[in-house]
Design a protein around this motif. Structure first.
Motif, PDB file in Angstrom:
ATOM      1  N   GLY A  30     -67.217  36.132 -21.852  1.00 44.19           N
ATOM      2  CA  GLY A  30     -66.582  34.821 -21.785  1.00 44.19           C
ATOM      3  C   GLY A  30     -66.367  34.107 -23.098  1.00 44.19           C
ATOM      4  O   GLY A  30     -65.966  32.938 -23.114  1.00 44.19           O
ATOM      5  N   LEU A  31     -66.594  34.791 -24.224  1.00 43.84           N
ATOM      6  CA  LEU A  31     -66.359  34.189 -25.533  1.00 43.84           C
ATOM      7  C   LEU A  31     -64.927  34.455 -25.981  1.00 43.84           C
ATOM      8  O   LEU A  31     -64.353  35.504 -25.686  1.00 43.84           O
ATOM      9  N   HIS A  32     -64.352  33.491 -26.712  1.00 44.79           N
ATOM     10  CA  HIS A  32     -63.016  33.648 -27.274  1.00 44.79           C
ATOM     11  C   HIS A  32     -63.123  34.053 -28.746  1.00 44.79           C
ATOM     12  O   HIS A  32     -64.131  33.793 -29.406  1.00 44.79           O
ATOM     13  N   ALA A  33     -62.080  34.675 -29.256  1.00 44.21           N
ATOM     14  CA  ALA A  33     -62.048  35.032 -30.674  1.00 44.21           C
ATOM     15  C   ALA A  33     -60.681  34.683 -31.246  1.00 44.21           C
ATOM     16  O   ALA A  33     -59.647  34.819 -30.571  1.00 44.21           O
ATOM     17  N   GLY A  34     -60.679  34.198 -32.482  1.00 45.87           N
ATOM     18  CA  GLY A  34     -59.431  33.835 -33.139  1.00 45.87           C
ATOM     19  C   GLY A  34     -59.556  33.995 -34.640  1.00 45.87           C
ATOM     20  O   GLY A  34     -60.648  34.175 -35.180  1.00 45.87           O
ATOM     21  N   ALA A  35     -58.414  33.945 -35.319  1.00 49.52           N
ATOM     22  CA  ALA A  35     -58.394  34.090 -36.776  1.00 49.52           C
ATOM     23  C   ALA A  35     -57.517  33.006 -37.372  1.00 49.52           C
ATOM     24  O   ALA A  35     -56.515  32.599 -36.779  1.00 49.52           O
ATOM     25  N   TRP A  36     -57.887  32.550 -38.560  1.00 47.17           N
ATOM     26  CA  TRP A  36     -57.136  31.500 -39.227  1.00 47.17           C
ATOM     27  C   TRP A  36     -57.175  31.706 -40.734  1.00 47.17           C
ATOM     28  O   TRP A  36     -58.027  32.403 -41.271  1.00 47.17           O
ATOM     29  N   ILE A  37     -56.207  31.076 -41.421  1.00 46.83           N
ATOM     30  CA  ILE A  37     -56.096  31.181 -42.871  1.00 46.83           C
ATOM     31  C   ILE A  37     -56.942  30.101 -43.524  1.00 46.83           C
ATOM     32  O   ILE A  37     -56.899  28.936 -43.124  1.00 46.83           O
ATOM     33  N   ILE A  38     -57.719  30.507 -44.530  1.00 47.13           N
ATOM     34  CA  ILE A  38     -58.429  29.545 -45.359  1.00 47.13           C
ATOM     35  C   ILE A  38     -57.489  29.106 -46.477  1.00 47.13           C
ATOM     36  O   ILE A  38     -57.096  29.913 -47.333  1.00 47.13           O
ATOM     37  N   GLN A  39     -57.068  27.857 -46.447  1.00 48.65           N
ATOM     38  CA  GLN A  39     -56.135  27.360 -47.445  1.00 48.65           C
ATOM     39  C   GLN A  39     -56.870  27.077 -48.754  1.00 48.65           C
ATOM     40  O   GLN A  39     -57.946  26.499 -48.764  1.00 48.65           O
ATOM     41  N   GLY A  40     -56.287  27.520 -49.859  1.00 45.65           N
ATOM     42  CA  GLY A  40     -56.872  27.287 -51.172  1.00 45.65           C
ATOM     43  C   GLY A  40     -55.783  27.249 -52.214  1.00 45.65           C
ATOM     44  O   GLY A  40     -54.595  27.373 -51.900  1.00 45.65           O
TER      45      GLY A  40
END
Length: 271
Positions: free
Chosen positions: A51-61
């Motif tokens: 029941g866990l979700h997973a996602g990915a995102w960009i670290i802005q720098g």
């Protein structure tokens, strides 16, 4: 949109960002916002058996526009309410020059299978595996190789429209643009196998700015063993694979889209 057995559709809106869960009947089951403190999850990887979700995102720098810089992707696990529990992986994403993607830029793709995440930046055949419950990470190599450099440049050049062709020399002339990815997409067939698309510069280049259609898919086990290959029809974008059928969107010469489903002949759950 992802299908979750036995009767659930999960749609992810990365601009919100939130999950909207529907039953196959069309009735709304739930709405779940995904929250990360340092970015907006752009890629939804799926829901685990627990029941866990997973996602990915960009670290802005800071980004130096004079050199090639890859996006830095963070992969995290979220609870059922969408709260970030922990970060479990960091990966390179799209490569940019002067803030534009390189013609053959790889990009991060992945999915949840059981309680494990399978991920790659597509530049080679390396698949990273991370468990959502702290299991030891592992990796394996898929049997694939990039399109030959000269062939990739030729196929991309033939696919460019006049506007993009005029803009192309500024970015295309950079030496790092010659790094050709091997994989562009990843799906699961619901029977513990991965489907990987071979990268084709004529359809998959970010410089074209359109979704890929057609192409050859590699069907492999979660240990990297080759099972089969599948060639998608031209003008057809594969969206889902399960139960011996491939579903997707077909686009005709006028740009009209329609849903199509193909039966895979000779398919069995173990073949």
């Amino acid at each position: 949109i992802m299908y979750r057995a036995p009767d659930t559709l999960v749609a992810y809106d990365s601009s919100a960002p939130r999950l909207t869960v529907f039953l196959a009947s069309g009735s709304l089951e739930a709405t779940v916002p995904l929250r990360a403190t340092d970015g907006r999850p752009e890629v939804y990887l799926g829901t685990s058996e627990s029941g866990l979700h997973a996602g990915a995102w960009i670290i802005q720098g800071p980004r130096d526009r004079s050199v090639v810089t890859p996006d830095q992707m963070q992969v995290g696990v979220f609870d059922a309410a969408g709260q970030l529990l922990e970060r479990i992986h960091a990966a390179p994403g799209m490569r940019r020059f002067a803030n534009a993607p390189l013609p053959f830029s790889p990009h991060f793709v992945g999915l949840m299978l059981g309680d494990s995440l399978f991920m790659t930046d597509g530049l080679g055949g390396l698949i990273q595996v991370r468990g959502v419950h702290g299991e030891a990470p592992r990796s394996f190599e898929a049997e694939t190789e990039p399109q030959p450099r000269d062939e990739a440049w030729s196929r991309l050049d033939a696919a460019l429209d006049s506007t993009r062709a005029a803009m192309f020399p500024d970015v295309g002339g950079h030496p790092a643009a010659d790094s050709i990815p091997a994989i562009s997409e990843m799906l699961s067939d619901g029977h513990g196998r991965l489907w990987l698309t071979r990268y084709d510069a004529a359809t998959d280049s970010h410089w074209l700015g359109r979704p890929r259609t057609g192409g050859e898919w590699l069907v492999i086990t979660t240990a990297g063993d080759m099972v089969a290959t599948f060639t998608a029809p031209s003008r057809f974008r594969v969206m889902d694979v399960r139960g011996g059928h491939v579903a997707g969107v077909a686009v005709d010469e006028l740009g009209v889209e329609r849903v199509q489903v193909f039966e895979v002949l000779g398919w069995t759950p173990d073949s």
